[in-house]
Structures are given as structure tokens and as C-alpha cells.
Motif scaffolding. Structure first.
Motif, PDB file in Angstrom:
ATOM      1  N   VAL A   1      62.289 112.751   1.969  1.00 20.35           N
ATOM      2  CA  VAL A   1      63.059 111.660   1.362  1.00 20.35           C
ATOM      3  C   VAL A   1      62.363 110.318   1.585  1.00 20.35           C
ATOM      4  O   VAL A   1      62.290 109.487   0.693  1.00 20.35           O
TER       5      VAL A   1
ATOM      6  N   ALA B   1      63.307 117.388   5.840  1.00 24.56           N
ATOM      7  CA  ALA B   1      63.990 116.775   4.695  1.00 24.56           C
ATOM      8  C   ALA B   1      63.935 115.253   4.767  1.00 24.56           C
ATOM      9  O   ALA B   1      63.714 114.584   3.750  1.00 24.56           O
ATOM     10  N   ALA B   2      64.102 114.693   5.947  1.00 22.99           N
ATOM     11  CA  ALA B   2      64.030 113.237   6.098  1.00 22.99           C
ATOM     12  C   ALA B   2      62.636 112.730   5.765  1.00 22.99           C
ATOM     13  O   ALA B   2      62.496 111.680   5.127  1.00 22.99           O
TER      14      ALA B   2
ATOM     15  N   LEU C   1      70.309 108.092   6.201  1.00 28.12           N
ATOM     16  CA  LEU C   1      69.593 108.934   7.154  1.00 28.12           C
ATOM     17  C   LEU C   1      70.118 108.717   8.572  1.00 28.12           C
ATOM     18  O   LEU C   1      70.211 109.663   9.354  1.00 28.12           O
TER      19      LEU C   1
ATOM     20  N   ASN D   1      62.664 102.792   1.699  1.00 32.38           N
ATOM     21  CA  ASN D   1      63.772 102.297   0.888  1.00 32.38           C
ATOM     22  C   ASN D   1      64.944 101.961   1.809  1.00 32.38           C
ATOM     23  O   ASN D   1      65.463 102.815   2.519  1.00 32.38           O
TER      24      ASN D   1
ATOM     25  N   ARG E   1      59.209 109.854  -0.655  1.00 26.96           N
ATOM     26  CA  ARG E   1      59.503 109.578  -2.068  1.00 26.96           C
ATOM     27  C   ARG E   1      59.814 108.120  -2.313  1.00 26.96           C
ATOM     28  O   ARG E   1      59.506 107.572  -3.351  1.00 26.96           O
ATOM     29  N   SER E   2      60.468 107.495  -1.361  1.00 28.67           N
ATOM     30  CA  SER E   2      60.899 106.109  -1.581  1.00 28.67           C
ATOM     31  C   SER E   2      59.823 105.109  -1.254  1.00 28.67           C
ATOM     32  O   SER E   2      58.787 105.367  -0.795  1.00 28.67           O
TER      33      SER E   2
ATOM     34  N   ILE F   1      68.295 103.959   1.602  1.00 25.83           N
ATOM     35  CA  ILE F   1      68.319 105.327   2.114  1.00 25.83           C
ATOM     36  C   ILE F   1      68.401 105.352   3.638  1.00 25.83           C
ATOM     37  O   ILE F   1      68.978 106.269   4.220  1.00 25.83           O
TER      38      ILE F   1
END
Length: 63
Positions: A59, A55-56, A9, A2, A62-63, A5
Motif C-alpha cells: 500500500v 500488505a502495508a 495504517l 500518502n 503504491r502511494s 493512508i
């Protein structure tokens, strides 16, 4: 990936890098040897980087 995002990041990575340098300087300020600086620095920052990278990855998946 995405594209909305990715800049967030990138900003997070820059802030984490800056914070890492500040933590290193804080440990280095009162140390008398390399081991007085490096060992506590690694013990402090390794978990932070591991969580940030995990975490990255979450994320970005998900995108």
C-alpha cells in the motif's frame, strides 16, 4: 507517502496489536506451561503479522 493512508495504517496496526493480545490471552487461559502458550501463539500470529506487514508495504509503495 500518502498522508491519507497513514492514519488508516496506524488504526490497522492498533487493531492488529489488540487482536494479538487477545489471541495470546486465549492461548494462555488453558495452558499449563510456557511452551503450551508460546508455540501455538507464534504459529498462529506470525503469518498474520507477515501478511499485514507485506500488505502495508504494498500500500505504501503504491502511494
Amino acid at each position: 507517502m500518502n498522508w491519507r493512508i497513514a492514519p488508516l495504517l496506524g488504526i490497522g496496526f492498533v487493531l492488529l496489536s489488540y487482536g494479538t493480545v487477545l489471541v495470546f490471552l486465549a492461548f494462555d487461559r488453558d495452558s499449563h506451561s510456557a511452551s503450551d502458550t508460546i508455540r501455538p501463539f507464534v504459529i498462529t500470529m506470525a503469518p498474520v503479522w507477515i501478511v499485514a506487514i507485506a500488505a502495508a508495504r504494498v500500500v505504501l509503495k503504491r502511494s
